[in-house]
Motif scaffolding. Structure first.
Motif, PDB file in Angstrom:
ATOM      1  N   GLU A 257       0.807  -1.245   0.062  1.00 46.26           N
ATOM      2  CA  GLU A 257      -0.221   0.147   0.119  1.00 46.26           C
ATOM      3  C   GLU A 257       0.834   1.288  -0.077  1.00 46.26           C
ATOM      4  O   GLU A 257       0.182   2.233  -0.114  1.00 46.26           O
ATOM      5  CB  GLU A 257      -1.003  -0.011   1.166  1.00 46.26           C
ATOM      6  CG  GLU A 257      -1.967  -0.911   1.003  1.00 46.26           C
ATOM      7  CD  GLU A 257      -2.619  -1.196   2.496  1.00 46.26           C
ATOM      8  OE1 GLU A 257      -2.875  -0.320   3.218  1.00 46.26           O
ATOM      9  OE2 GLU A 257      -3.393  -2.236   2.634  1.00 46.26           O
ATOM     10  N   LEU A 258       2.122   1.196  -0.137  1.00 46.54           N
ATOM     11  CA  LEU A 258       3.224   2.405   0.036  1.00 46.54           C
ATOM     12  C   LEU A 258       3.268   2.994  -1.435  1.00 46.54           C
ATOM     13  O   LEU A 258       3.059   4.209  -1.495  1.00 46.54           O
ATOM     14  CB  LEU A 258       4.508   1.779   0.303  1.00 46.54           C
ATOM     15  CG  LEU A 258       5.578   2.872   0.168  1.00 46.54           C
ATOM     16  CD1 LEU A 258       5.177   3.935   1.237  1.00 46.54           C
ATOM     17  CD2 LEU A 258       6.930   2.403   0.424  1.00 46.54           C
ATOM     18  N   TYR A 259       2.857   2.232  -2.733  1.00 52.60           N
ATOM     19  CA  TYR A 259       3.071   2.758  -3.798  1.00 52.60           C
ATOM     20  C   TYR A 259       1.350   3.066  -4.308  1.00 52.60           C
ATOM     21  O   TYR A 259       0.634   2.317  -4.221  1.00 52.60           O
ATOM     22  CB  TYR A 259       3.854   1.894  -4.669  1.00 52.60           C
ATOM     23  CG  TYR A 259       5.346   1.613  -4.062  1.00 52.60           C
ATOM     24  CD1 TYR A 259       6.136   2.794  -4.536  1.00 52.60           C
ATOM     25  CD2 TYR A 259       5.484   0.530  -3.644  1.00 52.60           C
ATOM     26  CE1 TYR A 259       7.452   2.567  -4.029  1.00 52.60           C
ATOM     27  CE2 TYR A 259       6.957   0.264  -2.943  1.00 52.60           C
ATOM     28  CZ  TYR A 259       7.854   1.360  -3.373  1.00 52.60           C
ATOM     29  OH  TYR A 259       8.957   1.208  -2.862  1.00 52.60           O
ATOM     30  N   ARG A 260       1.489   4.238  -5.165  1.00 55.10           N
ATOM     31  CA  ARG A 260       0.112   4.398  -5.940  1.00 55.10           C
ATOM     32  C   ARG A 260       0.073   4.065  -7.422  1.00 55.10           C
ATOM     33  O   ARG A 260       1.343   4.383  -7.960  1.00 55.10           O
ATOM     34  CB  ARG A 260       0.068   5.905  -5.867  1.00 55.10           C
ATOM     35  CG  ARG A 260      -0.300   6.557  -4.365  1.00 55.10           C
ATOM     36  CD  ARG A 260      -0.712   8.033  -4.598  1.00 55.10           C
ATOM     37  NE  ARG A 260      -1.927   8.075  -5.274  1.00 55.10           N
ATOM     38  CZ  ARG A 260      -1.918   8.747  -6.694  1.00 55.10           C
ATOM     39  NH1 ARG A 260      -1.111   8.793  -7.248  1.00 55.10           N
ATOM     40  NH2 ARG A 260      -3.200   8.649  -7.261  1.00 55.10           N
ATOM     41  N   LEU A 261      -0.690   3.791  -7.947  1.00 57.80           N
ATOM     42  CA  LEU A 261      -1.075   3.797  -9.344  1.00 57.80           C
ATOM     43  C   LEU A 261      -1.217   5.071  -9.785  1.00 57.80           C
ATOM     44  O   LEU A 261      -1.542   6.089  -8.830  1.00 57.80           O
ATOM     45  CB  LEU A 261      -2.077   2.911  -9.812  1.00 57.80           C
ATOM     46  CG  LEU A 261      -1.694   1.282  -9.530  1.00 57.80           C
ATOM     47  CD1 LEU A 261      -3.053   0.513 -10.146  1.00 57.80           C
ATOM     48  CD2 LEU A 261      -0.359   0.690 -10.307  1.00 57.80           C
ATOM     49  N   PRO A 262      -0.645   5.522 -11.057  1.00 60.96           N
ATOM     50  CA  PRO A 262      -0.938   6.833 -11.428  1.00 60.96           C
ATOM     51  C   PRO A 262      -2.100   7.566 -11.510  1.00 60.96           C
ATOM     52  O   PRO A 262      -2.430   8.693 -11.052  1.00 60.96           O
ATOM     53  CB  PRO A 262      -0.079   7.056 -12.856  1.00 60.96           C
ATOM     54  CG  PRO A 262      -0.194   5.504 -13.212  1.00 60.96           C
ATOM     55  CD  PRO A 262      -0.263   4.839 -12.135  1.00 60.96           C
ATOM     56  N   GLU A 263      -3.243   6.580 -11.765  1.00 61.86           N
ATOM     57  CA  GLU A 263      -4.712   7.362 -12.044  1.00 61.86           C
ATOM     58  C   GLU A 263      -4.571   8.832 -12.703  1.00 61.86           C
ATOM     59  O   GLU A 263      -4.015   9.067 -13.669  1.00 61.86           O
ATOM     60  CB  GLU A 263      -5.347   7.176 -10.731  1.00 61.86           C
ATOM     61  CG  GLU A 263      -5.602   5.585 -10.505  1.00 61.86           C
ATOM     62  CD  GLU A 263      -6.097   5.567  -8.891  1.00 61.86           C
ATOM     63  OE1 GLU A 263      -6.078   6.344  -8.073  1.00 61.86           O
ATOM     64  OE2 GLU A 263      -6.350   4.337  -8.635  1.00 61.86           O
ATOM     65  N   ASP A 264      -5.213   9.792 -12.056  1.00 59.42           N
ATOM     66  CA  ASP A 264      -5.135  11.081 -12.468  1.00 59.42           C
ATOM     67  C   ASP A 264      -4.004  12.125 -11.776  1.00 59.42           C
ATOM     68  O   ASP A 264      -4.305  13.218 -11.760  1.00 59.42           O
ATOM     69  CB  ASP A 264      -6.462  11.686 -12.698  1.00 59.42           C
ATOM     70  CG  ASP A 264      -7.281  11.557 -11.179  1.00 59.42           C
ATOM     71  OD1 ASP A 264      -6.757  11.253 -10.365  1.00 59.42           O
ATOM     72  OD2 ASP A 264      -8.651  11.936 -11.034  1.00 59.42           O
ATOM     73  N   ALA A 265      -3.367  11.436 -10.972  1.00 63.46           N
ATOM     74  CA  ALA A 265      -2.441  12.353 -10.090  1.00 63.46           C
ATOM     75  C   ALA A 265      -1.254  11.519  -9.954  1.00 63.46           C
ATOM     76  O   ALA A 265      -0.532  10.935  -9.155  1.00 63.46           O
ATOM     77  CB  ALA A 265      -3.008  12.070  -8.540  1.00 63.46           C
ATOM     78  N   PRO A 266      -0.148  11.218 -11.287  1.00 66.58           N
ATOM     79  CA  PRO A 266       0.829  10.489 -11.418  1.00 66.58           C
ATOM     80  C   PRO A 266       2.050  11.310 -10.536  1.00 66.58           C
ATOM     81  O   PRO A 266       2.982  10.638 -10.287  1.00 66.58           O
ATOM     82  CB  PRO A 266       1.068  10.484 -12.691  1.00 66.58           C
ATOM     83  CG  PRO A 266       0.494  11.634 -13.486  1.00 66.58           C
ATOM     84  CD  PRO A 266      -0.912  11.880 -12.545  1.00 66.58           C
ATOM     85  N   GLU A 267       1.823  12.483 -10.235  1.00 63.85           N
ATOM     86  CA  GLU A 267       2.991  13.254  -9.416  1.00 63.85           C
ATOM     87  C   GLU A 267       2.963  12.690  -8.057  1.00 63.85           C
ATOM     88  O   GLU A 267       4.109  12.967  -7.505  1.00 63.85           O
ATOM     89  CB  GLU A 267       2.645  14.866  -9.442  1.00 63.85           C
ATOM     90  CG  GLU A 267       1.430  15.269  -8.729  1.00 63.85           C
ATOM     91  CD  GLU A 267       0.094  15.190  -9.253  1.00 63.85           C
ATOM     92  OE1 GLU A 267       0.063  14.723 -10.169  1.00 63.85           O
ATOM     93  OE2 GLU A 267      -1.025  15.728  -8.460  1.00 63.85           O
ATOM     94  N   ARG A 268       2.151  11.974  -7.372  1.00 59.33           N
ATOM     95  CA  ARG A 268       2.273  11.122  -6.196  1.00 59.33           C
ATOM     96  C   ARG A 268       2.540   9.728  -6.560  1.00 59.33           C
ATOM     97  O   ARG A 268       1.930   8.963  -6.856  1.00 59.33           O
ATOM     98  CB  ARG A 268       1.138  11.510  -5.504  1.00 59.33           C
ATOM     99  CG  ARG A 268       0.453  12.866  -5.265  1.00 59.33           C
ATOM    100  CD  ARG A 268      -0.473  12.707  -3.955  1.00 59.33           C
ATOM    101  NE  ARG A 268       0.096  12.182  -2.737  1.00 59.33           N
ATOM    102  CZ  ARG A 268      -1.014  11.513  -1.965  1.00 59.33           C
ATOM    103  NH1 ARG A 268      -2.128  11.639  -1.966  1.00 59.33           N
ATOM    104  NH2 ARG A 268      -0.336  10.924  -0.999  1.00 59.33           N
ATOM    105  N   ASP A 269       3.969   9.503  -6.223  1.00 62.64           N
ATOM    106  CA  ASP A 269       4.407   8.188  -6.320  1.00 62.64           C
ATOM    107  C   ASP A 269       3.904   7.257  -5.196  1.00 62.64           C
ATOM    108  O   ASP A 269       3.748   5.927  -5.376  1.00 62.64           O
ATOM    109  CB  ASP A 269       5.869   8.139  -6.261  1.00 62.64           C
ATOM    110  CG  ASP A 269       6.622   8.900  -7.265  1.00 62.64           C
ATOM    111  OD1 ASP A 269       6.055   9.238  -8.355  1.00 62.64           O
ATOM    112  OD2 ASP A 269       7.966   8.628  -7.111  1.00 62.64           O
TER     113      ASP A 269
END
Ligand SMILES: Cc1cc2nc3c(=O)[nH]c(=O)nc-3n(C[C@H](O)[C@H](O)[C@H](O)COP(=O)(O)OP(=O)(O)OC[C@H]3O[C@@H](n4cnc5c(N)ncnc54)[C@H](O)[C@@H]3O)c2cc1C
Ligand code: SF4
Length: 324
Positions: free
Chosen positions: A186-198
């Motif tokens: 759960e640490l990493y994010r998929l880009p979706e519409d906010a790819p600036e948040r890793d």
């Protein structure tokens, strides 16, 4: 390089100023500063915080301090014996000199190697939100086939993070709202519409340690990495696997894929396909295929589908002791 203030951290809270960032080994951050991609006002050096130990947890398992160097962690006897996949993943990364500097926390939070992201003059939704994603129609050979979005198809470059994902590691964090634990899945994010948040970290949150649970299956584990050169190169695809077999049937299995998504990809579909069934190469291939049904490759990166499928079958076959 933009001028910046340098501070030595004595507590995690030292990193709270709005444009402050933590400095660990510096092998990624300083490169990005030289390129003008990272432009912090304040560098908060965390190397003097007491985060350099690998300690045994009372529940079994290990707590790895965020400041432990990649080379020390790879060489740790307990890691080599109980979690060989982690040691192998670390040793497959970078070079000896880099591993001597790189830390556990910094390795997890290194940025994507997408060539447009690393060029401050190019549009890129990750370093300049809303500016576009030239990779989708441009150079995306090394980029994501899973979990991408119209906004970004970057991949996460860390080898260690792929092993930690297969091992169900948990990240310990200290920050403005106190301490918390984040499963590495759960640490990493998929880009979706906010790819600036890793990641799911908030500004000012410091990784203090990574916990490895006691996990008997991990004693039989391995990491396979495909890359364009034999050494000193990032993965174009990788697989972390752990396998237990009883009476010819898969009793436990852990799988994660690297260099296919913005996060290390836990292959839960493949794991479910494998559990309880015969441990054969045919089933390993079919399980990988089932996981990769979700892949959405671009023009030049569909090669990653057979690559990951074959790496998965190869690593599981070798762990099963079946060398057909
Ligand atoms: C030529 C080259 C080849 C490489 N090849 C590979 C490879 O094959 N595989 C691979 O996995 N890696 C590879 N790397 C990347 C290397 O592993 C990373 O640069 C390194 O792990 C980053 O660790 P660091 O301690 O130097 O982090 P830093 O550069 O100091 O920091 C990286 C990021 O993490 C943040 N950070 C650091 N510590 C913490 C903390 N405790 N809490 C919160 N934030 C923190 C920093 O603010 C920064 O944003 C390569 C690097 C180079 C230059
Ligand atoms: S893939 Fe992501 S990091 Fe690369 S150019 Fe597109 S938005 Fe930027």
């Amino acid at each position: 390089m933009k001028t910046f203030e340098y501070r030595t951290a004595t507590t995690p809270a030292d990193g709270l100023a709005p444009n402050a960032v933590f400095l660990a080994g510096g092998t990624n951050l300083v490169d990005l500063m030289k390129l003008g991609v990272a432009t912090p006002d304040i560098l908060v050096d965390v190397n003097r915080l007491p985060l350099h130990e690998v300690a045994e947890l009372p529940t079994g398992g290990l707590r790895i301090g965020a400041g432990v160097r990649n080379s020390d962690l790879a060489a740790d006897r307990r890691v080599r014996t109980a979690y060989p996949v982690l040691s192998q993943a670390l040793l497959s990364g970078a070079s000896g000199q880099l591993r001597n500097m790189a830390t556990t926390g910094g390795n997890l939070l290194q940025r994507t190697r997408c060539r447009y992201f690393m060029d401050a003059g190019m549009p890129c939704n990750k370093h300049r939100p809303g500016s576009g994603c030239p990779a989708r129609d441009g150079d995306h050979r090394n980029l994501a086939i899973l979990g991408g979005s119209p906004a970004c198809v970057a991949t996460h470059p860390s080898d260690m993070a792929v092993a930690l994902t297969a091992l169900d590691a948990v990240v310990q964090v200290d920050g403005p709202t106190g301490r918390r634990e984040i499963p590495v899945t759960e640490l990493y994010r998929l880009p979706e519409d906010a790819p600036e948040r890793d990641t799911t970290l908030e500004h000012g949150e410091l990784i203090t340690a990574v916990d490895l649970p006691a996990l008997p299956v991990a004693a039989r584990s391995a990491y396979r990495k495909a890359r364009d050169r034999a050494s000193f190169a990032f993965a174009i695809g990788s697989v972390a696997a752990a396998l237990a077999i009883e009476d010819g049937l898969v009793s436990d299995v852990r799988l994660a894929f690297g260099a296919v998504a913005a996060k290390p990809w836990r292959a839960s579909v493949a794991e479910a396909e494998l559990r309880g069934g015969p441990a054969t190469r045919e089933r390993f291939l079919a399980a990988a295929e089932a996981e990769l049904a979700a892949a959405r490759p671009l023009r030049d990166n569909a090669y990653k589908i057979p690559l990951i499928r074959n790496l998965t079958a190869a690593v599981l076959t070798s762990l099963s002791g079946d060398v057909r």
